[in-house]
Design a protein around this motif. Structure first.
Motif, short mmCIF file in Angstrom:
data_model
loop_
_atom_site.label_atom_id
_atom_site.label_comp_id
_atom_site.label_asym_id
_atom_site.label_seq_id
_atom_site.Cartn_x
_atom_site.Cartn_y
_atom_site.Cartn_z
N LEU A 170 -41.72 116.25 -18.54
CA LEU A 170 -41.04 116.31 -17.25
C LEU A 170 -40.09 117.49 -17.20
CD1 LEU A 170 -40.18 115.22 -14.47
CD2 LEU A 170 -38.57 113.71 -15.66
N VAL A 171 -39.28 117.67 -18.25
CA VAL A 171 -38.34 118.79 -18.29
C VAL A 171 -39.08 120.12 -18.28
CG1 VAL A 171 -36.59 119.95 -19.70
CG2 VAL A 171 -36.53 117.46 -19.45
N ALA A 172 -40.21 120.19 -19.01
CA ALA A 172 -40.99 121.43 -19.03
C ALA A 172 -41.51 121.78 -17.64
CB ALA A 172 -42.15 121.30 -20.01
N ARG A 173 -41.93 120.78 -16.90
CA ARG A 173 -42.43 121.04 -15.54
C ARG A 173 -41.30 121.44 -14.61
NH1 ARG A 173 -46.99 116.27 -14.69
NH2 ARG A 173 -48.14 116.68 -16.62
N ILE A 174 -40.15 120.80 -14.77
CA ILE A 174 -38.98 121.18 -13.97
C ILE A 174 -38.61 122.64 -14.25
CG2 ILE A 174 -36.48 120.84 -13.73
CD1 ILE A 174 -37.03 117.82 -14.13
N GLU A 175 -38.56 123.01 -15.52
CA GLU A 175 -38.20 124.38 -15.88
C GLU A 175 -39.22 125.38 -15.35
OE1 GLU A 175 -37.86 123.99 -20.10
OE2 GLU A 175 -35.70 123.60 -20.02
N ALA A 176 -40.50 125.01 -15.38
CA ALA A 176 -41.54 125.90 -14.87
C ALA A 176 -41.36 126.15 -13.37
CB ALA A 176 -42.93 125.31 -15.13
N ILE A 177 -41.09 125.08 -12.61
CA ILE A 177 -40.86 125.23 -11.17
C ILE A 177 -39.63 126.09 -10.90
CG2 ILE A 177 -40.15 123.99 -9.09
CD1 ILE A 177 -41.96 121.72 -9.92
N LEU A 178 -38.56 125.84 -11.62
CA LEU A 178 -37.31 126.57 -11.36
C LEU A 178 -37.40 128.03 -11.79
CD1 LEU A 178 -34.73 123.81 -12.27
CD2 LEU A 178 -35.41 124.60 -10.00
N ARG A 179 -38.19 128.30 -12.83
CA ARG A 179 -38.41 129.71 -13.20
C ARG A 179 -39.05 130.45 -12.03
NH1 ARG A 179 -40.04 127.80 -18.24
NH2 ARG A 179 -42.23 127.98 -17.65
N ASP B 56 -30.38 112.30 -19.64
CA ASP B 56 -30.07 112.75 -21.00
C ASP B 56 -30.90 113.97 -21.39
OD1 ASP B 56 -28.23 110.74 -21.22
OD2 ASP B 56 -29.46 109.43 -22.48
N PHE B 57 -32.17 113.95 -21.07
CA PHE B 57 -33.03 115.08 -21.43
C PHE B 57 -32.68 116.32 -20.61
CE2 PHE B 57 -35.53 112.04 -23.73
CZ PHE B 57 -36.21 112.78 -24.68
N LEU B 58 -32.33 116.12 -19.34
CA LEU B 58 -31.97 117.27 -18.50
C LEU B 58 -30.65 117.89 -18.93
CD1 LEU B 58 -33.05 115.97 -14.98
CD2 LEU B 58 -34.06 117.88 -16.24
N VAL B 59 -29.67 117.06 -19.26
CA VAL B 59 -28.37 117.56 -19.71
C VAL B 59 -28.53 118.36 -21.00
CG1 VAL B 59 -26.11 116.89 -20.60
CG2 VAL B 59 -27.00 115.81 -18.53
N LYS B 60 -29.39 117.86 -21.91
CA LYS B 60 -29.66 118.59 -23.15
C LYS B 60 -30.27 119.96 -22.87
CE LYS B 60 -30.41 114.66 -26.26
NZ LYS B 60 -31.43 113.93 -27.06
N SER B 61 -30.97 120.07 -21.75
CA SER B 61 -31.61 121.33 -21.37
C SER B 61 -30.73 122.18 -20.47
CB SER B 61 -32.95 121.05 -20.68
OG SER B 61 -33.83 120.37 -21.55
N ASN B 62 -29.44 121.81 -20.39
CA ASN B 62 -28.43 122.62 -19.70
C ASN B 62 -28.52 122.55 -18.18
OD1 ASN B 62 -26.12 124.23 -20.13
ND2 ASN B 62 -27.25 126.08 -19.57
N PHE B 63 -28.91 121.38 -17.66
CA PHE B 63 -28.90 121.15 -16.22
C PHE B 63 -27.72 120.24 -15.86
CE2 PHE B 63 -33.50 121.93 -16.87
CZ PHE B 63 -33.67 122.96 -15.97
N ASP B 64 -27.21 120.40 -14.64
CA ASP B 64 -26.31 119.40 -14.07
C ASP B 64 -27.17 118.35 -13.39
OD1 ASP B 64 -23.87 120.41 -14.86
OD2 ASP B 64 -23.65 121.69 -13.09
N MET C 212 -24.60 132.29 -16.24
CA MET C 212 -25.38 131.77 -15.11
C MET C 212 -24.99 130.31 -14.85
SD MET C 212 -29.53 131.51 -14.76
CE MET C 212 -30.26 130.68 -13.36
N ASP C 213 -24.81 129.94 -13.57
CA ASP C 213 -24.46 128.57 -13.22
C ASP C 213 -25.59 127.63 -13.59
OD1 ASP C 213 -22.10 129.47 -12.20
OD2 ASP C 213 -22.84 129.60 -10.13
N ARG C 214 -25.19 126.42 -14.00
CA ARG C 214 -26.18 125.39 -14.32
C ARG C 214 -26.80 124.89 -13.03
NH1 ARG C 214 -24.62 122.18 -19.28
NH2 ARG C 214 -24.84 120.30 -18.02
N LEU C 215 -28.12 124.80 -13.02
CA LEU C 215 -28.81 124.31 -11.84
C LEU C 215 -28.68 122.79 -11.75
CD1 LEU C 215 -32.02 126.54 -12.00
CD2 LEU C 215 -30.06 126.79 -10.48
N LYS C 216 -28.61 122.30 -10.52
CA LYS C 216 -28.36 120.88 -10.29
C LYS C 216 -29.65 120.16 -9.89
CE LYS C 216 -24.56 119.73 -8.23
NZ LYS C 216 -23.55 119.53 -7.15
N ILE C 217 -29.93 119.06 -10.59
CA ILE C 217 -31.10 118.23 -10.33
C ILE C 217 -30.65 116.88 -9.79
CG2 ILE C 217 -33.24 117.28 -11.28
CD1 ILE C 217 -33.03 120.30 -11.59
#
Length: 224
Positions: free
Chosen positions: A111-120, A21-29, A1-6
């Motif tokens: 912040l990352v958890a909320r981003i992931e929740a929205i993108l899910r 740094d936190f987003l990259v660790k969570s596999n986001f571009d 799956m392509d990495r989602l871009k933030i």
């Protein structure tokens, strides 16, 4: 799956790096902008941005202006960051179609958890489902809403709120339950957050807004 871009927009380079740094660790571009004008230019040039993390206080064009500009083109999810805790700012953000509102200082993990929740929610393509009630038709796959066959534009959070109401038709829902399910995390704010979204949703639904009933002292119920 392509990495989602933030797209991360903040005039403080240290804050951008922390979030990146936190987003990259969570596999986001991640792409960055240091001011509002740059953010709008990047968003219009790059058509694959999945979500925007947007600071309020910035030079050239502040977060409110950026939000207004982008909402003229797209309903991409937007998370606003601010150092101010004024509830008027929060309500203004929701009026402009902001999906989340986070006051600095904040936990990058949250912040990352909320981003992931929205993108899910945004990328739920495995559930092909149409919801139809009282002339309102919701296509969850296409993220579209039609009223008596006519398409209407809803923000991401308004769409999720309508889906939650329709999936729980006839059930009395407390504000706390709505916030915990639609926002997908424990929310410790007050009732104005949900009330503001319901007001906007009712307005966009026109006459169909009457299907969202207020239960005084508790919350809401969706019923024909």
């Amino acid at each position: 799956m392509d990495r989602l871009k933030i797209l991360v927009v903040d005039d403080e380079s240290r804050m951008r790096k922390l979030v990146r740094d936190f987003l990259v660790k969570s596999n986001f571009d991640v792409v960055e902008a240091a001011d509002g004008e740059e953010a709008v230019d990047i968003f219009l040039q790059q058509k694959d941005i999945a979500l925007i993390v947007l600071d309020v206080m910035m030079p050239k064009m502040d977060g409110w202006e950026v939000c207004r500009e982008i909402r003229g083109y797209s309903q991409v999810p937007i998370i606003m960051l601010t150092a101010r805790g004024d509830e008027r700012d929060e309500l203004q953000g929701f009026e402009l179609g902001v999906d989340e509102y986070i006051t600095k200082p904040f936990s990058p993990k949250i912040l990352v958890a909320r981003i992931e929740a929205i993108l899910r929610r945004t990328n739920q393509t495995d559930k092909q489902e149409l919801l139809c009630t009282g002339g309102i038709e919701v296509d969850k796959n296409a993220h579209e809403v039609r009223i008596d066959g006519r398409s209407i534009e809803l923000s991401f959070k308004e769409f999720e709120l309508l889906v939650y109401f329709m999936e729980n038709k006839g059930i009395a829902l407390s504000r706390e339950k709505i916030l915990n399910n639609v926002w997908d995390y424990d929310y410790f704010g007050d009732a104005r957050t949900i009330d503001t979204h319901v007001k906007k949703l009712r307005s966009k639904l026109g006459d169909k807004g009457d299907l969202i009933k207020t239960i005084w002292g508790m919350g809401y119920k969706f019923e024909e």
